[in-house]
Scaffold this active site. Structure first.
Site, PDB file in Angstrom:
ATOM      1  N   ASP A 149       0.823  -1.202   0.000  1.00  0.00           N
ATOM      2  CA  ASP A 149       0.000   0.000   0.000  1.00  0.00           C
ATOM      3  C   ASP A 149       0.867   1.266   0.000  1.00  0.00           C
ATOM      4  O   ASP A 149       1.905   1.318   0.674  1.00  0.00           O
ATOM      5  CB  ASP A 149      -0.891  -0.018   1.246  1.00  0.00           C
ATOM      6  N   HIS A 207      -9.875   5.307  -0.159  1.00  0.00           N
ATOM      7  CA  HIS A 207      -8.925   5.265   0.961  1.00  0.00           C
ATOM      8  C   HIS A 207      -9.502   6.031   2.152  1.00  0.00           C
ATOM      9  O   HIS A 207     -10.433   6.810   2.005  1.00  0.00           O
ATOM     10  CB  HIS A 207      -7.596   5.890   0.540  1.00  0.00           C
ATOM     11  N   VAL A 219      -9.124   0.260   5.024  1.00  0.00           N
ATOM     12  CA  VAL A 219      -9.218   0.547   6.457  1.00  0.00           C
ATOM     13  C   VAL A 219      -7.907   0.129   7.113  1.00  0.00           C
ATOM     14  O   VAL A 219      -7.467  -1.007   6.953  1.00  0.00           O
ATOM     15  CB  VAL A 219     -10.398  -0.198   7.113  1.00  0.00           C
ATOM     16  N   THR A 267      -6.296   2.542  10.112  1.00  0.00           N
ATOM     17  CA  THR A 267      -6.170   3.180  11.424  1.00  0.00           C
ATOM     18  C   THR A 267      -7.067   2.528  12.464  1.00  0.00           C
ATOM     19  O   THR A 267      -6.633   2.263  13.602  1.00  0.00           O
ATOM     20  CB  THR A 267      -6.504   4.683  11.325  1.00  0.00           C
TER      21      THR A 267
END
Length: 290
Positions: free
Chosen positions: A84, A208, A231, A233
């Protein structure tokens, strides 16, 4: 299941037909990696397990892909491993050589011409090796970054079209008002912009900054064309806070297996909730069988 660009494209085609999004979950270590795989199989959902370059550098590309290829091979649902937000072409190439199924080359901070050139270099390297490539248009940043507002860095339809057409990228992350990290304000997604981009772009669109976006807004975004929701955090926060609580309750003398059990339960609950929000529950074995 053998995962390559063809099977990933097939998974996205299924999500388009079924009007759901493939959940994308960022992991930080080997523990939460295993939680994601467990949740995917329990919910019968295809998932994209992802890591940032800093995680890949810390644990090693070969170690990570060795573990993920084991999971993919023995899983009953598609488990796709993805790098990512990589800003470095050479690191993307190293990840491809190491066995990542998919990579994101993030050159969105560059000019459109340089973005296209950078993405195309990765696409040209990945394509003959059977690896899927994601890019970004507009800029999806974190709240609090200097000079950043969600509006000022939104994607445009023309730029999105030009990037996809000239780079031949496989999927596109679009900046429509989302942010990375927890939101300091209520997020405002530009659904009209999303609809216009969807009308013109033939590749899957990616959202995002999922953490903190209300479920109803995520579902609306999926309705208007989003086929992957990222996802990270919220997963990391749940993992750490539940682990801290377990340490506080049990002390340092507890066995590591027992210590991580509370984190496993709590993290999988969040993962399962997101799989349901994305509409991907019950879609994994169907994709596998086809």
């Amino acid at each position: 299941m053998i995962i390559n660009r063809d099977t990933i494209i097939k998974a996205y085609e299924e999500s388009e037909i079924g009007e759901y999004a493939i959940p994308h979950f960022n992991h930080s270590d080997f523990w939460d990696m295993s939680f994601i795989v467990e949740a995917a199989n329990e919910k019968d959902a295809p998932v994209i397990v992802a890591c940032l370059p800093r995680v890949a550098e810390r644990y090693g590309l070969d170690k990570l892909t060795l573990m993920m290829n084991f999971y993919s091979k023995h899983s009953e649902v598609p488990i796709i491993y993805h790098l990512d937000h990589c800003h470095d072409v050479d690191f993307c190439k190293r990840a491809i050589d190491a066995g990542f199924h998919s990579v994101m080359i993030d050159a969105a901070s560059l000019s459109l011409e340089e973005n296209i050139k950078t993405v195309k270099e990765v696409v040209d390297y990945a394509r003959p090796r059977g690896v899927f490539v994601e890019s970004e248009i507009g800029q999806i940043k974190s709240a609090g970054e200097e000079g950043y507002t969600p509006v000022s860095f939104k994607a445009t339809v023309d730029e999105a079209m030009k990037l996809v057409e000239e780079s031949d990228v496989d999927s596109l992350a679009v900046s429509i008002g989302s942010e990375h990290g927890f939101y300091a304000h209520a997020p405002e997604l530009d659904f009209e912009l999303l609809k216009r981009i969807k009308e013109k772009i033939p590749v899957p669109l990616v959202l995002h900054g999922g953490s903190g976006i209300p479920a109803k807004d995520v579902k609306t975004a999926i309705k208007h064309g989003i086929r992957k929701v990222n996802v990270g955090t919220e997963i990391r926060h749940t993992y750490i806070t539940s682990l801290n609580a377990s340490i506080s309750e049990n002390g340092a003398g507890v066995h590591t297996i027992d210590l991580f059990e509370e984190a496993r339960i709590a993290t999988k609950a969040v993962l399962g909730s997101w799989i349901e929000i994305d509409g991907a529950a019950g879609k994994g074995r169907k994709t596998y069988e086809k």
